[in-house]
Design a protein around this motif. Structure first.
Motif, mmCIF file in Angstrom:
data_model
loop_
_atom_site.group_PDB
_atom_site.id
_atom_site.type_symbol
_atom_site.label_atom_id
_atom_site.label_comp_id
_atom_site.label_asym_id
_atom_site.label_seq_id
_atom_site.Cartn_x
_atom_site.Cartn_y
_atom_site.Cartn_z
ATOM 1 N N ALA A 26 43.023 34.674 46.103
ATOM 2 C CA ALA A 26 43.700 34.692 44.805
ATOM 3 C C ALA A 26 42.822 33.987 43.785
ATOM 4 O O ALA A 26 42.143 33.018 44.102
ATOM 5 C CB ALA A 26 45.044 33.992 44.899
ATOM 6 N N PRO A 27 42.803 34.503 42.554
ATOM 7 C CA PRO A 27 42.000 33.837 41.519
ATOM 8 C C PRO A 27 42.441 32.394 41.318
ATOM 9 O O PRO A 27 43.621 32.074 41.420
ATOM 10 C CB PRO A 27 42.289 34.661 40.262
ATOM 11 N N GLY A 29 42.066 30.835 38.516
ATOM 12 C CA GLY A 29 42.517 30.677 37.144
ATOM 13 C C GLY A 29 41.638 29.745 36.321
ATOM 14 O O GLY A 29 42.075 29.199 35.321
ATOM 15 N N ALA A 48 33.329 35.125 38.887
ATOM 16 C CA ALA A 48 34.649 35.747 38.969
ATOM 17 C C ALA A 48 34.757 36.654 40.192
ATOM 18 O O ALA A 48 35.860 36.883 40.702
ATOM 19 C CB ALA A 48 34.943 36.541 37.698
ATOM 20 N N ASP A 49 33.632 37.141 40.699
ATOM 21 C CA ASP A 49 33.655 37.994 41.890
ATOM 22 C C ASP A 49 34.193 37.250 43.105
ATOM 23 O O ASP A 49 34.761 37.855 44.013
ATOM 24 C CB ASP A 49 32.263 38.537 42.201
ATOM 25 N N ASP A 51 36.667 35.317 43.172
ATOM 26 C CA ASP A 51 38.134 35.229 43.118
ATOM 27 C C ASP A 51 38.824 36.204 44.062
ATOM 28 O O ASP A 51 39.943 35.969 44.490
ATOM 29 C CB ASP A 51 38.644 35.497 41.694
ATOM 30 N N HIS A 52 38.164 37.302 44.371
ATOM 31 C CA HIS A 52 38.808 38.342 45.162
ATOM 32 C C HIS A 52 38.254 38.424 46.581
ATOM 33 O O HIS A 52 38.552 39.370 47.293
ATOM 34 C CB HIS A 52 38.649 39.691 44.454
ATOM 35 N N HIS A 58 32.357 33.722 49.605
ATOM 36 C CA HIS A 58 31.988 32.928 48.439
ATOM 37 C C HIS A 58 30.520 32.519 48.465
ATOM 38 O O HIS A 58 29.878 32.459 47.420
ATOM 39 C CB HIS A 58 32.856 31.680 48.339
#
Length: 96
Positions: A26-27, A29, A48-49, A51-52, A58
């Motif tokens: 989950a992002p 935020g 941002a990649d 986040d999913h 990571h």
């Protein structure tokens, strides 16, 4: 049902969305603010990649961003590339 047994949850209606999996990626935020430098901003957007992706994914994203930021800093250390400066040619004296 008797008063001593709790009521079982009703079956989901057909077409209803399943509850989100709490273990799913989950992002976070985290707000990414533009720096005004294209290379750095591209790295921030690449973050941002992650986040999913599950945690195992990571590392690849972080290493990619680190490599890009290192290249950007190296380019800054090398300074701008400029064309070679030629000495001005003195005017020719035609008084002979």
């Amino acid at each position: 049902m008797s008063d001593s047994m709790p009521e079982m949850p009703k079956a989901r209606e057909q077409g209803a969305e399943p509850a989100p999996d709490p273990a799913a990626p989950a992002p976070l935020g985290v707000t990414r603010t533009s720096t005004g430098h294209a290379g750095v901003d591209a790295g921030l957007e690449r973050l941002a990649d992650a986040d999913h992706l599950p945690a195992e994914g990571h590392t690849e994203v972080y290493e990619d961003v680190h490599r890009g930021l290192r290249d950007t800093l190296t380019a800054l250390d090398n300074g701008p590339t400029t064309a070679p400066v030629t000495a001005p040619v003195p005017p020719h004296d035609n008084r002979s």
